[in-house]
Design an enzyme around this catalytic site. Structure first.
Site, PDB file in Angstrom:
ATOM      1  CD1 TRP A   1      55.908  41.690  41.940  1.00 55.08           C
ATOM      2  CD2 TRP A   1      54.747  43.062  43.181  1.00 55.08           C
ATOM      3  NE1 TRP A   1      55.710  42.379  40.826  1.00 55.08           N
ATOM      4  CE2 TRP A   1      55.093  43.439  41.770  1.00 55.08           C
ATOM      5  CE3 TRP A   1      54.544  43.866  44.156  1.00 55.08           C
ATOM      6  CZ2 TRP A   1      54.630  44.719  41.599  1.00 55.08           C
ATOM      7  CZ3 TRP A   1      53.884  45.124  43.821  1.00 55.08           C
ATOM      8  CH2 TRP A   1      54.379  45.634  42.496  1.00 55.08           C
ATOM      9  CG  ASN A   2      49.761  42.684  44.511  1.00 54.93           C
ATOM     10  OD1 ASN A   2      49.497  41.590  43.800  1.00 54.93           O
ATOM     11  ND2 ASN A   2      48.632  42.759  43.932  1.00 54.93           N
TER      12      ASN A   2
ATOM     13  CE  LYS B   1      59.015  31.538  40.043  1.00 59.70           C
ATOM     14  NZ  LYS B   1      58.805  33.212  40.232  1.00 59.70           N
TER      15      LYS B   1
ATOM     16  CD  GLU C   1      61.003  33.231  42.062  1.00 63.12           C
ATOM     17  OE1 GLU C   1      60.502  34.221  41.022  1.00 63.12           O
ATOM     18  OE2 GLU C   1      60.708  32.744  42.673  1.00 63.12           O
TER      19      GLU C   1
ATOM     20  N   GLY D   1      48.549  37.491  37.764  1.00 67.76           N
ATOM     21  CA  GLY D   1      49.768  38.481  37.551  1.00 67.76           C
ATOM     22  C   GLY D   1      48.991  39.129  35.568  1.00 67.76           C
ATOM     23  CB  SER D   2      51.002  41.453  34.116  1.00 66.80           C
ATOM     24  OG  SER D   2      51.965  40.389  33.040  1.00 66.80           O
TER      25      SER D   2
ATOM     26  CD  GLU E   1      43.326  38.957  40.461  1.00 62.69           C
ATOM     27  OE1 GLU E   1      43.703  40.124  39.252  1.00 62.69           O
ATOM     28  OE2 GLU E   1      43.545  38.442  41.239  1.00 62.69           O
ATOM     29  CG  LEU E   2      44.794  37.703  33.477  1.00 68.24           C
ATOM     30  CD1 LEU E   2      44.620  37.113  32.161  1.00 68.24           C
ATOM     31  CD2 LEU E   2      46.118  37.101  33.884  1.00 68.24           C
TER      32      LEU E   2
ATOM     33  CB  CYS F   1      45.036  43.747  40.743  1.00 66.96           C
ATOM     34  SG  CYS F   1      44.022  41.835  42.266  1.00 66.96           S
TER      35      CYS F   1
ATOM     36  CD  GLU G   1      46.644  47.471  36.943  1.00 64.89           C
ATOM     37  OE1 GLU G   1      45.964  47.102  37.915  1.00 64.89           O
ATOM     38  OE2 GLU G   1      47.593  46.712  36.260  1.00 64.89           O
TER      39      GLU G   1
ATOM     40  CD  GLU H   1      42.262  33.797  42.674  1.00 63.36           C
ATOM     41  OE1 GLU H   1      43.312  31.935  42.827  1.00 63.36           O
ATOM     42  OE2 GLU H   1      42.785  34.284  42.716  1.00 63.36           O
TER      43      GLU H   1
END
Length: 479
Positions: A146-147, A170, A173, A223-224, A245-246, A279, A376, A453
């Site tokens: 979402w960020n 995906k 939401e 994400g996490s 990409e965590l 991140c 974090e 990426e």
């Protein structure tokens, strides 16, 4: 506004919908649908069909379609940025900037599609030729947070589609409307049906269903770290490739030769971008003792000038946190740090009761035992520590299992070279805070993930290598 599913080139309504909440006001700004099992199966079938078409489409034509998508997104940037601010909270200027750099990434990758070169090997046997081909890996499942509602989806779309893969996206939401607008631009650009598909719903159910399907050949996730590890476990059951990409916890080493005022001003601007929900955000400041007090004072003074408010209002520099989870987490981390001896130099409190606003916060003398030094702090909090030497700074920087971004501030070329080599991270930035460009790879090491990426590496991530060995026609085929 409603974010509906997009499957096989068609928009699809769903019987259930949930509200999308503006974190600045707590009001609903739209709704988002949820995919059922039948929808996911249709999306998989569409991605398989789309891949058969798209993988056989000439790279130049693929690039032209993507460039047309870029044109439409740029044309609609004001409207899409407003949607992003409404659902995510970041200031409108930040939202526009995110979309602009996202499109730059996509445009660069669209051009790179024509440079997925293979090679001809020098023969070792008379009458035998050997070739190496680079081919798209297949349909991809992409999961985004979402960020950065535009940057993360478009990075994945760019690499996958430029390489000739189809993709099922995906998004979160909590920020679905931006992704909906981006996909609509590609639809209007004439992307063939099934090449790009959009689904929403319960993340755990969707990821398990998509990753288990033999249609999906690769996953890409931002994400996490805990969620990334779980998805990797699912992918491993099918021996499927992944780009991860965590999480990060980026150190900043501030040497005692810097111009303190300018170094602090640059660091503050980077630290509180997107309310610290980045991140690659600088999150652990290790400052040499010779300039420690001056840096803390300058950093604090610059932080106090930040204008916080609704991202749609002019002059606002930092918006709210994106959701109540983040607000609660930041409150807990600050409380823990203070209890362990940290000193708040500014901020440290929620702003009002309307919206999810938190003061830009600076903590000095933060001990290693404080949770925020190992967890974090995904929010507007900057912990600062004093270090006696650069060796101590490097040891602290490398002490965690994360290694995404890191930063060095120094006037010394030898220090810059030494520290950039010593720090364990996928990206090291010296004397500024721009982590990546369209032509540079973006990715981490250790538990911050693997794969990249952006750059040529971002295209390579969606290609497989095929070796072809051929006996020339007309040669004797007898053993």
């Amino acid at each position: 506004m409603h974010a509906s599913l997009y499957i096989g080139g068609e928009w699809r309504a769903t019987p259930a919908a949930k509200p999308v909440i503006n974190p600045a006001t707590g009001e609903s700004v739209g709704t988002v649908g949820a995919a059922g099992t039948a929808d996911l199966d249709d999306a998989l079938a569409a991605a398989a069909s789309g891949f058969r078409v798209w993988s056989q489409t000439l790279a130049h034509e693929r690039g032209r379609r993507l460039i047309e998508g870029c044109r439409l997104i740029r044309e609609r940037i004001d409207a899409i940025a407003r949607v992003m601010t409404l659902e995510q909270g970041k200031p409108l200027t930040e939202a526009k900037g995110e979309i602009a750099i996202s499109v730059d990434n996509l445009e660069w990758m669209a051009e790179e599609a024509t440079r997925a070169y293979g090679r001809i090997l020098v023969p070792r046997t008379p009458g035998i030729q050997q070739f190496v081909h680079r081919e798209p890996i297949g349909p991809v499942a992409a999961f985004t947070p979402w960020n950065f509602p535009a940057l993360t989806p478009l990075r994945k779309i760019a690499g996958a589609l430029a390489a000739g893969c189809s993709l099922i996206l995906k998004p979160s939401e909590e920020t679905p409307l931006t992704a909906f607008e981006l996909v609509r631009a590609f639809h209007d650009a004439g992307l063939p049906p099934g090449v790009l598909n959009l689904v929403f719903g319960r993340s755990a159910e969707i990821s398990a269903h998509l990753i288990a399907s033999p249609v999906i050949r690769k996953i890409t996730f931002t994400g996490s770290t805990p969620v990334g590890k779980h998805l990797l476990g699912l992918a491993a059951q099918g021996a499927k490739r992944a780009t991860m990409e965590l999480g990060g916890h980026a150190p900043v080493i501030v040497c005692d030769d810097v111009d303190v005022a300018s170094a602090a001003a640059l660091a503050v601007k980077a630290k509180f971008r997107n309310a610290g929900q980045v991140c690659t955000c600088p999150t652990r400041f290790f400052v040499q003792e010779g300039v420690y007090d001056a840096f803390v004072d300058a950093f604090t003074a610059a932080t106090r000038k930040i204008v916080v408010g609704n991202g749609l209002e002019p002059g606002v520099e930092m918006g709210p946190l994106a959701n109540a989870r983040q607000l609660s987490a930041i409150e807990g981390l600050v409380r823990d740090a203070v209890e362990r001896g940290a000193r708040i130099t500014t901020g440290g409190r929620r702003i009002g009761n309307d919206g999810l606003f938190y003061e830009p916060t600076v903590l000095a003398d933060v001990p290693d035992t404080a949770r925020m030094m190992s967890e974090e702090p995904f929010g507007p909090v900057a912990p600062i520590q004093k270090v006696a030497s650069l060796d101590e700074a490097v040891a602290k920087a490398n002490a965690l299992p994360f290694g995404l971004a890191s930063y060095v501030m120094t006037r010394s070329l030898s220090r810059a070279d030494r520290l950039s080599r010593a720090i364990e991270a996928g990206m090291v930035v010296v004397n500024h805070f721009t982590v990546s460009t369209p032509s540079s790879p973006f990715g981490g090491v250790k538990e911050s993930g693997y794969g990249s990426e952006g750059g040529v590496e971002g295209l390579d991530a969606y290609l497989v290598t095929k070796s072809v060995t051929m006996r020339l026609a007309g040669e004797d085929l007898q053993p």
